[in-house]
Design an enzyme around this catalytic site. Structure first.
Site, PDB file in Angstrom:
ATOM      1  N   ASN A   6       0.805  -1.219   0.000  1.00  0.00           N
ATOM      2  CA  ASN A   6       0.000   0.000   0.000  1.00  0.00           C
ATOM      3  C   ASN A   6       0.841   1.273   0.000  1.00  0.00           C
ATOM      4  O   ASN A   6       0.370   2.319  -0.432  1.00  0.00           O
ATOM      5  CB  ASN A   6      -0.922  -0.001   1.225  1.00  0.00           C
ATOM      6  CG  ASN A   6      -1.582   1.333   1.450  1.00  0.00           C
ATOM      7  OD1 ASN A   6      -2.510   1.723   0.745  1.00  0.00           O
ATOM      8  ND2 ASN A   6      -1.087   2.077   2.445  1.00  0.00           N
ATOM      9  N   SER A  49      -4.037   2.021  -8.921  1.00  0.00           N
ATOM     10  CA  SER A  49      -4.878   3.214  -9.005  1.00  0.00           C
ATOM     11  C   SER A  49      -5.544   3.263 -10.369  1.00  0.00           C
ATOM     12  O   SER A  49      -4.980   2.768 -11.358  1.00  0.00           O
ATOM     13  CB  SER A  49      -4.038   4.473  -8.803  1.00  0.00           C
ATOM     14  OG  SER A  49      -4.813   5.645  -9.034  1.00  0.00           O
ATOM     15  N   TYR A  64       3.238   9.615 -11.067  1.00  0.00           N
ATOM     16  CA  TYR A  64       2.326   8.774 -10.296  1.00  0.00           C
ATOM     17  C   TYR A  64       1.543   7.865 -11.234  1.00  0.00           C
ATOM     18  O   TYR A  64       1.426   6.651 -10.997  1.00  0.00           O
ATOM     19  CB  TYR A  64       1.377   9.648  -9.491  1.00  0.00           C
ATOM     20  CG  TYR A  64       0.406   8.872  -8.622  1.00  0.00           C
ATOM     21  CD1 TYR A  64       0.807   8.357  -7.398  1.00  0.00           C
ATOM     22  CD2 TYR A  64      -0.911   8.671  -9.037  1.00  0.00           C
ATOM     23  CE1 TYR A  64      -0.076   7.650  -6.593  1.00  0.00           C
ATOM     24  CE2 TYR A  64      -1.805   7.955  -8.239  1.00  0.00           C
ATOM     25  CZ  TYR A  64      -1.378   7.455  -7.021  1.00  0.00           C
ATOM     26  OH  TYR A  64      -2.263   6.746  -6.245  1.00  0.00           O
ATOM     27  N   ALA A  73       2.353   6.793 -14.190  1.00  0.00           N
ATOM     28  CA  ALA A  73       3.240   5.777 -14.752  1.00  0.00           C
ATOM     29  C   ALA A  73       3.594   4.715 -13.722  1.00  0.00           C
ATOM     30  O   ALA A  73       3.671   3.524 -14.034  1.00  0.00           O
ATOM     31  CB  ALA A  73       4.509   6.446 -15.287  1.00  0.00           C
ATOM     32  N   SER A  74       3.808   5.139 -12.478  1.00  0.00           N
ATOM     33  CA  SER A  74       4.195   4.181 -11.438  1.00  0.00           C
ATOM     34  C   SER A  74       3.076   3.184 -11.150  1.00  0.00           C
ATOM     35  O   SER A  74       3.334   2.005 -10.877  1.00  0.00           O
ATOM     36  CB  SER A  74       4.593   4.919 -10.155  1.00  0.00           C
ATOM     37  OG  SER A  74       3.472   5.489  -9.497  1.00  0.00           O
ATOM     38  N   LYS A  75       1.840   3.638 -11.220  1.00  0.00           N
ATOM     39  CA  LYS A  75       0.733   2.730 -10.950  1.00  0.00           C
ATOM     40  C   LYS A  75       0.507   1.761 -12.111  1.00  0.00           C
ATOM     41  O   LYS A  75       0.084   0.617 -11.900  1.00  0.00           O
ATOM     42  CB  LYS A  75      -0.532   3.518 -10.636  1.00  0.00           C
ATOM     43  CG  LYS A  75      -0.463   4.245  -9.297  1.00  0.00           C
ATOM     44  CD  LYS A  75      -0.158   3.285  -8.141  1.00  0.00           C
ATOM     45  CE  LYS A  75      -0.152   3.971  -6.791  1.00  0.00           C
ATOM     46  NZ  LYS A  75       0.087   3.039  -5.669  1.00  0.00           N
ATOM     47  N   ILE A 110     -10.586   8.153  -3.370  1.00  0.00           N
ATOM     48  CA  ILE A 110     -10.781   7.784  -1.971  1.00  0.00           C
ATOM     49  C   ILE A 110     -10.349   8.985  -1.133  1.00  0.00           C
ATOM     50  O   ILE A 110      -9.230   9.476  -1.288  1.00  0.00           O
ATOM     51  CB  ILE A 110      -9.946   6.546  -1.579  1.00  0.00           C
ATOM     52  CG1 ILE A 110     -10.196   5.405  -2.582  1.00  0.00           C
ATOM     53  CG2 ILE A 110     -10.263   6.124  -0.153  1.00  0.00           C
ATOM     54  CD1 ILE A 110     -11.620   4.921  -2.654  1.00  0.00           C
TER      55      ILE A 110
END
Length: 244
Positions: A74, A125, A138, A140-142, A170
Site C-alpha cells: 500500500n 490506481s 504517479y 506511470a508508477s501505478k 478515496i
C-alpha cells in the site's frame, strides 16, 4: 493456523483501514512506515519503522513478520507535476517508493509463499489506466504496479495469488492534494462527485473490504486481476451526468 499479514504504509488513510480490517479478520498484522509509530495505530498491530526502498528496511519488516501469508503493498507517494516539470529527484522519489518498494516486498516474500502459499494484494490506481492531469510520474508508477501484478500471478502460481486494486477518488490526504491542483478545487470536487454513479466519494474502508476478500480463502480462483473500485466513475462517458 493464524495468518500473518504485512501491510506497507499502514500508518494512515487506506493503509490504516486495511490494517484494521485484517486485524478484525483475525490475522496477525505487521505494518510499517518511514516515520515513528503513529499514536492511533490500531491495537494489536506491530509497527516497524522501515523504508521499503532499502534492503535494511525490507529485512526489518520480514524479521518482524516471520512467516508471511498475506502481503499488501500500500505504501505510495505522489508528485503533482507534468513530465516537463518533473525533476530527477521527483522521478527517484516516486519510482523508488511506488515501483521499487512494491518490487522489493514481492521479491522478499515470494520464496516463502512459493512453498507455503499466499496472497499478495497491490494497491494500484485508476490513474494507472486513465491519466490524471499533472500527475505523470504517479500515473506511470501505478501502471507498473498493474503490470507487475499480472507477471507475479503468471510466474508464481498456483501457490501464489497476486491481484491489484485500482482505487478511484478515496478521500484521503493524497486525494485532497490532487484536487488542490485545480484552479477551483471546490468546483473540481463537485464535478468529480457528479461523475460517480454511487453518489459519493470513496472511503478507506471501501478498499479495505476488497483487500480482505482477496486475501481470504473466499477468492481462491482470483489471480492476476486488477479490480477497479471507483464508485463507477471510469465506467461512464466523459459527459457530466449532472448536466443531463
Amino acid at each position: 493456523m493464524t495468518k500473518t499479514a504485512i501491510v506497507t504504509g499502514g500508518g494512515r488513510g487506506i493503509g490504516q483501514a486495511i490494517v484494521e480490517r485484517l486485524l478484525q479478520d483475525g490475522m496477525n498484522v505487521v505494518t510499517c512506515g518511514r516515520g515513528a509509530e503513529p499514536a492511533d495505530l490500531p491495537e494489536g498491530a506491530v509497527w516497524v519503522q522501515a523504508d521499503v526502498v532499502t534492503k535494511d528496511g525490507i529485512d526489518a519488516i520480514m524479521k518482524a513478520a516471520g512467516r508471511v501469508d498475506v502481503l499488501v503493498n500500500n505504501a505510495g507517494v505522489q508528485v503533482e507535476k507534468s513530465v516537463a516539470d518533473s525533476t530527477d529527484a521527483d522521478y527517484d522519489l516516486v519510482m523508488d517508493v511506488n515501483c521499487r518498494g512494491v518490487f522489493n516486498m514481492c521479491r522478499a516474500v515470494l520464496p516463502q509463499m512459493s512453498e507455503t502459499g499466499g496472497s499478495t494484494v497491490n494497491i494500484g490506481s485508476i490513474s494507472g489506466m486513465v491519466s490524471d492531469p499533472s500527475m505523470a510520474l504517479y500515473n506511470a508508477s501505478k501502471a507498473f504496479v498493474h503490470g507487475l501484478t499480472r507477471s507475479i500471478a503468471v510466474d508464481h502460481g498456483p501457490k501464489v495469488r497476486c491481484n491489484a486494486i485500482r482505487p478511484g477518488w478515496i478521500m484521503t490526504a493524497m486525494a485532497e492534494d490532487g484536487f488542490a491542483l485545480a484552479n477551483d478545487p471546490k468546483a473540481a470536487m463537485a464535478d468529480a462527485l457528479a461523475r460517480h454513479p454511487v453518489g459519493r466519494f470513496g472511503e478507506p474502508g471501501d478498499i479495505a473490504k476488497i483487500v480482505s476478500w482477496l486475501a481470504s480463502d473466499e477468492a481462491p480462483y482470483v489471480t492476476g486481476e486488477c479490480i477497479t473500485v471507483d464508485g463507477g466513475m471510469t465506467a461512464a462517458s466523459p459527459l457530466n451526468p449532472g448536466l443531463f
